[in-house]
Each structure stands twice: as structure tokens, then as C-alpha cells.
Design a protein around this motif. Structure first.
Motif, short mmCIF file in Angstrom:
data_model
loop_
_atom_site.label_atom_id
_atom_site.label_comp_id
_atom_site.label_asym_id
_atom_site.label_seq_id
_atom_site.Cartn_x
_atom_site.Cartn_y
_atom_site.Cartn_z
N SER A 175 -7.42 0.80 20.01
CA SER A 175 -7.17 1.69 18.87
C SER A 175 -6.29 2.87 19.28
O SER A 175 -5.46 3.33 18.49
CB SER A 175 -8.49 2.19 18.28
N VAL A 198 -7.58 -6.64 12.60
CA VAL A 198 -8.41 -5.54 12.11
C VAL A 198 -7.60 -4.25 12.09
O VAL A 198 -7.57 -3.53 11.09
CB VAL A 198 -9.68 -5.37 12.97
N PHE A 199 -6.89 -3.96 13.19
CA PHE A 199 -6.12 -2.71 13.28
C PHE A 199 -5.02 -2.68 12.21
O PHE A 199 -4.80 -1.65 11.57
CB PHE A 199 -5.51 -2.53 14.68
N GLU A 201 -4.94 -4.29 9.36
CA GLU A 201 -5.55 -4.15 8.04
C GLU A 201 -5.95 -2.71 7.74
O GLU A 201 -5.83 -2.23 6.63
CB GLU A 201 -6.82 -5.01 7.97
N GLN A 202 -6.44 -2.04 8.80
CA GLN A 202 -6.93 -0.67 8.62
C GLN A 202 -5.82 0.37 8.56
O GLN A 202 -6.07 1.51 8.19
CB GLN A 202 -7.87 -0.29 9.79
N THR A 203 -4.60 -0.02 8.94
CA THR A 203 -3.53 0.96 9.08
C THR A 203 -2.31 0.56 8.28
O THR A 203 -1.80 -0.54 8.46
CB THR A 203 -3.10 1.03 10.58
#
Ligand code: ARG
Length: 257
Positions: A175, A198-199, A201-203
């Protein structure tokens, strides 16, 4: 050089965060004292690697945490998870600070010199994250660019081998590497595909390159002199694969598209 690396690894292991979390579904923090108290299976991980291991509330959850919970159950043991720097896990296993290293860890020849690995339980793929408007279209375009990696991972090793020491910037966690990509300190991040998804999608503003950089096997690290535990783990793992438990856990965290 080898000895220097070893000393560094041991120092890192000693400096590891001694935060021990109750594992998922297990509210008992300390093992029960007493003659027939179940033995403790001590797992070392780096819980900044969703969906394999990450902190949720006060617990370490994820695919590896759940697999470890089932393994411990099969072995008649209670699970205790310790969060540490990824680069300290191998030596923590080697030095008996933990019994197993379970951390989305790739089997490599270099690591096999220090520890044994169980049968593989999952596949990982090294991928490349870039800003949406990046001129990097394939891994070859990484030449001459600054690449962010998580220290001591295979992504770190491949990037260093392929593009040279001066092209690689190492971060403690995936992260933090992604944060560096966002603020422009690096041009790309090389990391395993599931955390990468995941990273991204989150950003906002990031994307994955289509090309897969390297395909690898994840397995559980066990000390070389602890073949008894390795055998038990392999037997338990085979049962958990055969009865669909492993697939079920993976599907829970990585729903099929
Ligand atoms: N698969 C890569 C490796 O073994 C990265 C693993 C990182 N895992 C973690 N829990 N941070 O080097």
C-alpha cells in the motif's frame, strides 16, 4: 555478502512487530495453560496484503488466515498470528520464532536454501500497476523508469534483476508503494495480482497492465529441521483441497467474475 544478508534478516526478525493478533473466529488470545492445553501453531505473516492477509478491526483476516485456522484445527492446535515485515518472515521461520510463514509467499530457489515449502495452495501472478494515463503499455516499457516494490518480495527481485538496482524503490508494504505511485515518486508498481486488484479498485486513477509479468506458486514456509510439521501440514492441506475447503475460502475472498 551471504552472511551480511543473514545478519540483516535476523536483525529484521528481531525487530519484528510483536503484535500478536487473535486469529479470525478465535477470541482467546492466550493459549490455555494446563496439561492438555492444545499446542500453539505460530504463524508469521505480513498483514498488508489483501485478500490474503489484512487487518480488519483488531483481527488479521484473509485467505491465508482462514487456511491457517483450518490447518491448526486439523492438527489439534490453536493458531496464533504474528504480524511482521515481509522480509523478516523467512528468518523468523528459520530461527523458530514462528512455526510457519504463511503470507502469499512464493516458492523460490533462493528461499528453498533457507526453509522448506509445503505443497502449493494458490497461484500468484506478478503484475504491473501504472497511472491511468501512463505511457507504460507493457513490462518492456519499464526500462529507464522508477519501479516501486514491496521490499524483499519476488516483485523486488524481478524488478532488480530485469531493470537494475537504480530503477527500484523499495517500500515496507504494497500500500505504501501504491501511495508512492499516486504521488508520482515512482512510475509503476510491481506486485501480486490479487492485492494489485484490491489497490486499483480502492484508488482512482490507477490501472493494471494486461501483460502478466511472472506466474508463481504460493506455499507455506516451514523450518528445514521441522519435517514432522511439514508432513502434517501437507497431509492436512491435501485433505482441505480434496474436500473443497480451500476453494471455498478463495472464492469467499476472490469472487469469480
Ligand atoms: N508473492 C510475493 C513474494 O513471495 C509477495 C508476497 C507478499 N506477502 C505479504 N503478505 N506481504 O515475494
Amino acid at each position: 555478502m551471504k552472511t551480511f544478508k543473514k545478519v540483516m534478516a535476523i536483525l529484521m526478525a528481531l525487530a519484528l512487530t510483536v503484535l500478536t493478533f487473535a486469529s479470525c473466529g478465535n477470541t482467546e488470545k492466550a493459549p490455555v495453560e494446563g496439561a492438555d492445553a492444545p499446542a500453539v501453531l505460530r504463524m508469521g505473516t505480513n498483514a498488508a496484503f489483501p485478500p490474503y492477509e489484512y487487518v480488519e478491526g483488531e483481527k488479521i483476516v484473509g485467505i491465508d488466515a482462514e487456511i491457517a485456522e483450518l490447518l491448526a484445527e486439523k492438527l489439534g492446535m490453536t493458531l496464533e498470528i504474528t504480524d511482521m515485515d515481509f522480509g523478516g518472515i523467512i528468518s523468523a521461520v528459520q530461527n523458530g520464532i514462528v512455526d510457519i510463514g504463511l503470507a502469499g509467499m512464493t516458492v523460490t530457489d533462493e528461499r528453498l536454501e533457507s526453509v522448506n515449502f509445503s505443497e502449493s495452495y494458490a497461484t500468484g501472478i506478478q503484475v504491473v500497476i501504472v497511472p491511468e494515463d501512463s505511457d507504460i503499455k507493457t513490462p518492456d516499457d519499464l526500462n529507464g523508469k522508477l519501479i516501486g516494490v514491496q521490499e524483499a518480495t519476488t516483485g523486488d527481485a524481478y524488478a532488480t534483476d530485469d531493470f537494475g538496482e537504480e530503477s527500484v524503490k523499495r517500500y515496507t508494504n504494497g500500500s505504501t508503494a501504491v501511495a508512492a505511485l499516486l504521488n508520482g515518486s515512482v512510475d509503476a508498481v510491481i506486485i501480486d495480482n490479487e492485492p494489485a486488484k484490491v489497490f486499483v479498485e480502492q484508488t482512482a486513477g490507477l490501472k493494471l497492465l494486461d501483460t502478466e509479468y511472472v506466474v508463481e506458486d504460493y506455499a507455506i514456509a516451514v523450518a528445514k529441521d521441522n519435517t514432522e510439521l511439514l508432513d502434517k501440514i501437507n497431509t492436512a492441506l491435501a485433505e482441505l483441497k480434496a474436500d473443497g475447503s480451500i476453494d471455498k475460502i478463495i472464492e469467499k475472498y476472490i469472487p469469480a467474475e
